[in-house]
Design a protein around this motif. Structure first.
Motif, PDB file in Angstrom:
ATOM      1  N   SER A  18       9.118   4.281   6.530  1.00  0.00           N
ATOM      2  CA  SER A  18       8.688   5.109   7.291  1.00  0.00           C
ATOM      3  C   SER A  18       8.748   6.276   7.478  1.00  0.00           C
ATOM      4  O   SER A  18       7.891   7.527   7.475  1.00  0.00           O
ATOM      5  N   THR A  21       7.341   7.810   3.948  1.00  0.00           N
ATOM      6  CA  THR A  21       5.943   8.188   4.079  1.00  0.00           C
ATOM      7  C   THR A  21       5.563   9.506   5.216  1.00  0.00           C
ATOM      8  O   THR A  21       4.539  10.207   4.451  1.00  0.00           O
ATOM      9  N   GLY A  22       6.447   9.706   5.686  1.00  0.00           N
ATOM     10  CA  GLY A  22       6.491  10.755   7.353  1.00  0.00           C
ATOM     11  C   GLY A  22       7.009  12.094   6.586  1.00  0.00           C
ATOM     12  O   GLY A  22       5.999  13.346   6.664  1.00  0.00           O
ATOM     13  N   ARG A  25       3.704  12.132   4.177  1.00  0.00           N
ATOM     14  CA  ARG A  25       2.623  13.409   5.651  1.00  0.00           C
ATOM     15  C   ARG A  25       3.182  14.704   6.202  1.00  0.00           C
ATOM     16  O   ARG A  25       1.605  15.139   6.350  1.00  0.00           O
ATOM     17  N   ASN A 168       1.738   6.173   8.800  1.00  0.00           N
ATOM     18  CA  ASN A 168       1.544   7.558   7.937  1.00  0.00           C
ATOM     19  C   ASN A 168       0.024   7.218   6.655  1.00  0.00           C
ATOM     20  O   ASN A 168       0.201   8.266   6.919  1.00  0.00           O
TER      21      ASN A 168
END
Length: 539
Positions: A18, A21-22, A25, A168
């Motif tokens: 997470s 991928t954050g 982002r 994300n």
């Protein structure tokens, strides 16, 4: 301890993906909108739903809802299923109403979170329009949060940590599309169109919708029936209100502190463009990364067990959970705090220095991150200590401690705002954060120690001392890599930042792991082995 490690490993693996991928982002966000007026407008609008959720739900979720769900599962004849359905129904209805009211009140909310933004300015107009597109996510975020809490009480930890990955990925796709549509105009509040803002705002909300759907589907697979129940008399709202009133008070206090932070940083950004809300937001997100990957994972696994132990009057088990949890978290937090303080710009330049964000903008974000590195350990220990009180259903003490911490934070922020030049204000806010949470952790430790008749301070202190000594050679290596890269390449740039990050961060962390293994810091080997194993099985 093995249960904490297993549960923490499941969540840490999901959280790691997470956060990765954050990262992507956040990189796309910096590329698409930059750190000046457009970035500040977006981040001001994006902060509002989280502020409202903190006031209404998220604090109550961890301090009240989880213990009450556990109690219902233990005492109700149906294992708490009807209670969980009532809770989900009440939260859904409440947040739908709140979302509608918030959308209508968007101009007032933007004015509340910012300073010196004229109502007829492009920055204010863009922020209001984005807020109206983003605020509907309130309802979906709340439903997902309750679903995650129910899953946690059933020891289903994977979905709540993997669902943000879907969020994300959706937002990354939206930001990429926004960047392609706007070209080089995405960071200019005067040129961006309403249709482009709708794409950006509604796309952000779509990510939260996808996250909520994943959690609800996982909840159904765990045996939960999403049947609405409107017999709220049996929802124990009175008991929740009595327990939650102090938590809401704590949320109000922390939100007042956050609003002061956004107002002071937005004012600094008006005086020194590129040194406002956006650098604060980006640096804070990176600062939260180590805590989010390891700290939240372990703490989330600890709370249900601590609540059960406290309910049974087993203070020894509460102490055991705390004494195993703090070193487990600190095994990662200690080296990461030193690396953040040394490698801040080396981290932020490769991530943010693209598109609408210049190298100088990214270096400043890194400078703010360096100061936040001071706060990593105090903040983490403070959060673990609050869970000790929450496990006993005590929401009053965290409010008093948190209120004092926030009051000190506010005094320090205001003082530094008037003392420092505008370009250094956000760095001053980060320093105030570190000092306030260090004092708050000392106070919370003293009160928690009396509550559970000892916290094992000597054993925890011994473990932390060995961790700090083990991290020192890696910190020296990181510092040397920064110095050498600057000598070779001169001014801060992508090349020397990347070299410093790879050599100082990568080799420095490996050096820490090797020394920690030699001095037998078992938490390091345990958490790395289990998280790596879980990550391999998840691929």
């Amino acid at each position: 301890m093995s249960r904490s490690l297993r549960a923490g490993a499941i969540m840490a693996a999901g959280t790691m993906v997470s956060r990765v991928t954050g990262f992507v982002r956040t990189m796309m966000l910096a590329y698409a909108i930059g750190t000046a007026a457009m970035g500040d407008a977006y981040n001001a609008a994006y902060a509002i739903p989280y502020g409202i959720l903190d006031l209404l739900l998220l604090g109550v979720l961890s301090s009240v809802m989880v213990p009450m769900i556990v109690k219902a599962q233990q005492r109700d004849p149906d294992g708490g299923r009807a209670y969980e359905q009532r809770l989900m129904t009440v939260v859904m209805l409440m947040l739908v109403v709140v979302a509608v009211v918030a959308v209508l009140a968007a101009p007032l909310l933007i004015d509340l979170y910012t300073t010196d933004w004229a109502p007829d300015s492009d920055e204010f107009r863009v922020a209001v329009l984005l807020a109206r597109f983003i605020l509907p996510q309130l309802a979906f975020f709340g439903v997902g949060a309750v679903a995650g809490a129910i899953l946690n009480t059933r020891d289903r930890f994977a979905a709540p940590m993997w669902a943000p990955v879907v969020n994300n990925l959706v937002v990354i796709a939206v930001l990429l599309t926004f960047a392609l549509v706007t070209g080089h105009a995405g960071g200019d509040v005067a040129q961006v169109t309403d249709a482009q803002l709708a794409l950006l705002g509604l796309g952000t909300t779509a990510g939260i919708v996808a996250q909520a759907v994943v959690l609800v589907v996982s909840l159904r697979r765990a045996g939960f029936s999403c049947r609405p129940r409107f017999d709220v008399r049996n929802a124990r709202l009175g008991e929740m209100a009595r327990m939650g009133v102090w938590t809401v008070g704590y949320a109000v206090i922390t939100q007042l502190g956050f609003m002061l932070t956004t107002n002071l940083s937005s004012s600094a950004g008006d005086q020194a463009p590129g040194h406002g809300i956006t650098p604060y937001t980006f640096a804070f997100q990176l600062f939260q990364l180590p805590y989010g990957v390891v700290g939240v994972s372990v703490i989330t696994a600890m709370l249900p067990r601590m609540s059960r132990a406290a309910g049974e009057g087993r203070l020894d088990l509460v102490r055991d959970e705390f004494q195993s949890g703090v070193p487990l978290i600190s095994a990662v937090m200690v080296p990461m705090s030193s690396l953040l303080m040394i490698l801040g710009p080396a981290i932020t330049v490769p991530i943010y220095a693209h598109g609408a964000t210049t190298v100088d903008d990214a270096v400043y974000i890194g400078n703010v991150l360096q100061v936040y590195g001071l706060a990593l350990m105090p903040f983490t220990i403070f959060q673990v200590l609050l869970r000790v009180f929450y496990s006993f259903g005590d929401t009053r003490t965290p409010v008093l401690v948190g209120g004092g911490t926030t009051a000190l934070y506010a005094v320090l922020m205001i003082t530094l705002y008037f003392v420092l030049p505008a370009r250094y204000v956000v760095m001053g806010l980060a320093f105030a954060y570190a000092i306030a949470y260090a004092v708050g952790a000392v106070v919370a430790w003293t009160l928690a120690r009396h509550r559970v008749r000892g916290l094992g301070g000597w054993s925890i202190g011994s473990a932390l001392t060995r961790m700090y000594w083990s991290s020192l050679p890696g910190a020296v290596l990181a510092l040397a890599s920064v110095w050498i890269a600057q000598r070779l390449f001169g001014a801060p740039g992508f090349s020397n930042a990347l070299i410093s990050l790879v050599v100082g961060g990568g080799l420095g962390m490996l050096l820490y792991l090797g020394i920690a293994h030699r001095v037998r810091i078992c938490e390091v080997g345990s958490i790395v082995g289990l998280v790596a194993g879980r990550a391999r099985r998840s691929v």
